[in-house]
Design a protein around this motif. Structure first.
Motif, PDB file in Angstrom:
ATOM      1  N   GLY A 111       0.791  -1.212   0.000  1.00  0.00           N
ATOM      2  CA  GLY A 111       0.000   0.000   0.000  1.00  0.00           C
ATOM      3  C   GLY A 111       0.827   1.267   0.000  1.00  0.00           C
ATOM      4  O   GLY A 111       0.312   2.334  -0.310  1.00  0.00           O
ATOM      5  N   PHE A 112       2.091   1.178   0.353  1.00  0.00           N
ATOM      6  CA  PHE A 112       2.966   2.346   0.272  1.00  0.00           C
ATOM      7  C   PHE A 112       3.341   2.575  -1.188  1.00  0.00           C
ATOM      8  O   PHE A 112       3.496   1.629  -1.956  1.00  0.00           O
ATOM      9  CB  PHE A 112       4.245   2.125   1.086  1.00  0.00           C
ATOM     10  CG  PHE A 112       4.110   2.418   2.557  1.00  0.00           C
ATOM     11  CD1 PHE A 112       4.894   3.390   3.158  1.00  0.00           C
ATOM     12  CD2 PHE A 112       3.213   1.718   3.349  1.00  0.00           C
ATOM     13  CE1 PHE A 112       4.782   3.662   4.514  1.00  0.00           C
ATOM     14  CE2 PHE A 112       3.098   1.982   4.709  1.00  0.00           C
ATOM     15  CZ  PHE A 112       3.880   2.952   5.293  1.00  0.00           C
ATOM     16  N   ARG A 113       3.480   3.830  -1.581  1.00  0.00           N
ATOM     17  CA  ARG A 113       3.894   4.170  -2.949  1.00  0.00           C
ATOM     18  C   ARG A 113       5.418   4.171  -2.992  1.00  0.00           C
ATOM     19  O   ARG A 113       6.077   4.965  -2.317  1.00  0.00           O
ATOM     20  CB  ARG A 113       3.363   5.541  -3.353  1.00  0.00           C
ATOM     21  CG  ARG A 113       3.654   5.879  -4.811  1.00  0.00           C
ATOM     22  CD  ARG A 113       2.939   7.140  -5.220  1.00  0.00           C
ATOM     23  NE  ARG A 113       3.554   8.338  -4.688  1.00  0.00           N
ATOM     24  CZ  ARG A 113       4.588   8.968  -5.249  1.00  0.00           C
ATOM     25  NH1 ARG A 113       5.116   8.518  -6.359  1.00  0.00           N
ATOM     26  NH2 ARG A 113       5.072  10.052  -4.692  1.00  0.00           N
ATOM     27  N   VAL A 114       5.991   3.269  -3.775  1.00  0.00           N
ATOM     28  CA  VAL A 114       7.440   3.138  -3.864  1.00  0.00           C
ATOM     29  C   VAL A 114       7.999   4.293  -4.697  1.00  0.00           C
ATOM     30  O   VAL A 114       7.583   4.519  -5.831  1.00  0.00           O
ATOM     31  CB  VAL A 114       7.846   1.782  -4.481  1.00  0.00           C
ATOM     32  CG1 VAL A 114       9.352   1.705  -4.690  1.00  0.00           C
ATOM     33  CG2 VAL A 114       7.353   0.649  -3.593  1.00  0.00           C
ATOM     34  N   ILE A 115       8.927   4.999  -4.112  1.00  0.00           N
ATOM     35  CA  ILE A 115       9.617   6.084  -4.805  1.00  0.00           C
ATOM     36  C   ILE A 115      10.947   5.581  -5.337  1.00  0.00           C
ATOM     37  O   ILE A 115      11.321   5.883  -6.465  1.00  0.00           O
ATOM     38  CB  ILE A 115       9.814   7.287  -3.858  1.00  0.00           C
ATOM     39  CG1 ILE A 115       8.434   7.819  -3.460  1.00  0.00           C
ATOM     40  CG2 ILE A 115      10.663   8.364  -4.501  1.00  0.00           C
ATOM     41  CD1 ILE A 115       8.469   8.769  -2.293  1.00  0.00           C
ATOM     42  N   ALA A 116      11.655   4.801  -4.533  1.00  0.00           N
ATOM     43  CA  ALA A 116      12.929   4.231  -4.964  1.00  0.00           C
ATOM     44  C   ALA A 116      13.161   2.924  -4.216  1.00  0.00           C
ATOM     45  O   ALA A 116      12.810   2.799  -3.043  1.00  0.00           O
ATOM     46  CB  ALA A 116      14.073   5.200  -4.694  1.00  0.00           C
ATOM     47  N   PHE A 117      13.758   1.969  -4.916  1.00  0.00           N
ATOM     48  CA  PHE A 117      14.122   0.694  -4.301  1.00  0.00           C
ATOM     49  C   PHE A 117      15.404   0.223  -4.946  1.00  0.00           C
ATOM     50  O   PHE A 117      15.565   0.293  -6.166  1.00  0.00           O
ATOM     51  CB  PHE A 117      13.032  -0.354  -4.501  1.00  0.00           C
ATOM     52  CG  PHE A 117      13.416  -1.710  -3.964  1.00  0.00           C
ATOM     53  CD1 PHE A 117      13.830  -2.715  -4.825  1.00  0.00           C
ATOM     54  CD2 PHE A 117      13.385  -1.971  -2.610  1.00  0.00           C
ATOM     55  CE1 PHE A 117      14.200  -3.962  -4.330  1.00  0.00           C
ATOM     56  CE2 PHE A 117      13.746  -3.208  -2.106  1.00  0.00           C
ATOM     57  CZ  PHE A 117      14.154  -4.209  -2.966  1.00  0.00           C
ATOM     58  N   GLU A 118      16.323  -0.246  -4.125  1.00  0.00           N
ATOM     59  CA  GLU A 118      17.565  -0.836  -4.613  1.00  0.00           C
ATOM     60  C   GLU A 118      17.852  -2.078  -3.785  1.00  0.00           C
ATOM     61  O   GLU A 118      17.549  -2.121  -2.594  1.00  0.00           O
ATOM     62  CB  GLU A 118      18.764   0.099  -4.423  1.00  0.00           C
ATOM     63  CG  GLU A 118      18.768   1.343  -5.250  1.00  0.00           C
ATOM     64  CD  GLU A 118      20.017   2.173  -4.988  1.00  0.00           C
ATOM     65  OE1 GLU A 118      20.571   2.677  -5.964  1.00  0.00           O
ATOM     66  OE2 GLU A 118      20.421   2.315  -3.816  1.00  0.00           O
ATOM     67  N   GLU A 119      18.452  -3.039  -4.425  1.00  0.00           N
ATOM     68  CA  GLU A 119      19.010  -4.154  -3.673  1.00  0.00           C
ATOM     69  C   GLU A 119      20.216  -4.663  -4.424  1.00  0.00           C
ATOM     70  O   GLU A 119      20.267  -4.621  -5.660  1.00  0.00           O
ATOM     71  CB  GLU A 119      17.978  -5.252  -3.408  1.00  0.00           C
ATOM     72  CG  GLU A 119      17.602  -6.119  -4.554  1.00  0.00           C
ATOM     73  CD  GLU A 119      16.593  -7.177  -4.119  1.00  0.00           C
ATOM     74  OE1 GLU A 119      15.643  -7.373  -4.869  1.00  0.00           O
ATOM     75  OE2 GLU A 119      16.747  -7.803  -3.048  1.00  0.00           O
ATOM     76  N   GLY A 120      21.221  -5.076  -3.657  1.00  0.00           N
ATOM     77  CA  GLY A 120      22.421  -5.598  -4.282  1.00  0.00           C
ATOM     78  C   GLY A 120      23.656  -5.317  -3.453  1.00  0.00           C
ATOM     79  O   GLY A 120      23.589  -5.001  -2.270  1.00  0.00           O
ATOM     80  N   PHE A 121      24.784  -5.392  -4.124  1.00  0.00           N
ATOM     81  CA  PHE A 121      26.090  -5.297  -3.482  1.00  0.00           C
ATOM     82  C   PHE A 121      26.644  -3.881  -3.590  1.00  0.00           C
ATOM     83  O   PHE A 121      26.601  -3.267  -4.660  1.00  0.00           O
ATOM     84  CB  PHE A 121      27.059  -6.283  -4.150  1.00  0.00           C
ATOM     85  CG  PHE A 121      28.433  -6.258  -3.567  1.00  0.00           C
ATOM     86  CD1 PHE A 121      28.675  -6.803  -2.317  1.00  0.00           C
ATOM     87  CD2 PHE A 121      29.488  -5.687  -4.262  1.00  0.00           C
ATOM     88  CE1 PHE A 121      29.951  -6.778  -1.772  1.00  0.00           C
ATOM     89  CE2 PHE A 121      30.772  -5.673  -3.728  1.00  0.00           C
ATOM     90  CZ  PHE A 121      31.001  -6.215  -2.479  1.00  0.00           C
ATOM     91  N   LEU A 122      27.153  -3.371  -2.481  1.00  0.00           N
ATOM     92  CA  LEU A 122      27.864  -2.092  -2.444  1.00  0.00           C
ATOM     93  C   LEU A 122      29.306  -2.379  -2.066  1.00  0.00           C
ATOM     94  O   LEU A 122      29.574  -3.185  -1.176  1.00  0.00           O
ATOM     95  CB  LEU A 122      27.216  -1.149  -1.432  1.00  0.00           C
ATOM     96  CG  LEU A 122      25.762  -0.780  -1.709  1.00  0.00           C
ATOM     97  CD1 LEU A 122      25.185   0.029  -0.546  1.00  0.00           C
ATOM     98  CD2 LEU A 122      25.635  -0.001  -3.003  1.00  0.00           C
ATOM     99  N   GLU A 123      30.221  -1.698  -2.713  1.00  0.00           N
ATOM    100  CA  GLU A 123      31.642  -2.031  -2.556  1.00  0.00           C
ATOM    101  C   GLU A 123      32.332  -1.441  -1.339  1.00  0.00           C
ATOM    102  O   GLU A 123      33.261  -2.034  -0.818  1.00  0.00           O
ATOM    103  CB  GLU A 123      32.402  -1.626  -3.822  1.00  0.00           C
ATOM    104  CG  GLU A 123      32.045  -2.492  -5.009  1.00  0.00           C
ATOM    105  CD  GLU A 123      32.886  -2.201  -6.229  1.00  0.00           C
ATOM    106  OE1 GLU A 123      33.889  -1.476  -6.130  1.00  0.00           O
ATOM    107  OE2 GLU A 123      32.536  -2.718  -7.298  1.00  0.00           O
ATOM    108  N   ASN A 124      31.954  -0.237  -0.896  1.00  0.00           N
ATOM    109  CA  ASN A 124      32.756   0.423   0.119  1.00  0.00           C
ATOM    110  C   ASN A 124      31.889   0.934   1.262  1.00  0.00           C
ATOM    111  O   ASN A 124      31.226   1.949   1.096  1.00  0.00           O
ATOM    112  CB  ASN A 124      33.535   1.572  -0.498  1.00  0.00           C
ATOM    113  CG  ASN A 124      34.595   2.116   0.438  1.00  0.00           C
ATOM    114  OD1 ASN A 124      34.988   1.471   1.390  1.00  0.00           O
ATOM    115  ND2 ASN A 124      35.035   3.324   0.154  1.00  0.00           N
ATOM    116  N   PRO A 125      31.868   0.277   2.405  1.00  0.00           N
ATOM    117  CA  PRO A 125      32.460  -1.031   2.694  1.00  0.00           C
ATOM    118  C   PRO A 125      31.637  -2.133   2.027  1.00  0.00           C
ATOM    119  O   PRO A 125      30.452  -1.942   1.743  1.00  0.00           O
ATOM    120  CB  PRO A 125      32.375  -1.128   4.217  1.00  0.00           C
ATOM    121  CG  PRO A 125      31.216  -0.275   4.586  1.00  0.00           C
ATOM    122  CD  PRO A 125      31.171   0.834   3.566  1.00  0.00           C
TER     123      PRO A 125
END
Length: 152
Positions: A111-125
């Motif tokens: 029910g929330f309006r998604v504005i941004a979503f990310e998932e995955g690997f970040l390098e630093n750290p």
């Protein structure tokens, strides 16, 4: 807390660690509470206190998802970032109970309006995360308050 406080927002931090709250107290209100083993500390009588924004970082306790959603006022925002599956390959936390499953944040706030979503690997750290920025809808009869402009 510091960043939001520096922008002039009133902020409230919750933690079970007095040491963590000692530093946070210079930026806003603090609440010492063990939210995993006790009642939700931010109540208005029988109702959950609501905020224009709820920011959660590096924390996952699935039983609190419903109260977190309820803590966001209509028209308010949820900003959430924490570790996800894959993190066990690069460090802690590594227990599955502390790692989001693929797409889990999207599913936990229906029910929330998604504005941004990310998932995955970040390098630093090096870390695996999910990030969500979402808005709780306003009731249909409530007028919009100005233009809705979102910058990430």
């Amino acid at each position: 807390m510091k960043w939001l406080s520096d922008l002039g927002h009133q902020v409230t931090g919750i933690d079970r660690s007095p040491e963590a709250l000692l530093e946070a107290a210079s930026y806003g209100a603090t609440v010492l509470a063990d939210i995993e083993n006790g009642p939700w500390p931010l109540m208005n009588g029988r109702n959950v206190q609501q905020f224009q924004a709820l920011v959660v970082t590096n924390y996952l306790w699935r039983p609190l998802f419903p109260v977190m959603a309820e803590s966001v006022a209509p028209g308010g925002f949820l900003i959430y970032e924490t570790f996800s599956q894959g993190q066990e390959t690069v460090g802690k936390p590594s227990r599955p109970d502390f790692l989001l499953q693929a797409g889990e944040l999207l599913a936990r706030f229906p029910g929330f309006r998604v504005i941004a979503f990310e998932e995955g690997f970040l390098e630093n750290p090096p870390r695996f995360v999910q990030r969500l920025v979402a808005q709780r809808p306003r009731p249909m009869d409530a007028p919009a308050q100005g233009p809705e402009v979102y910058r990430l």
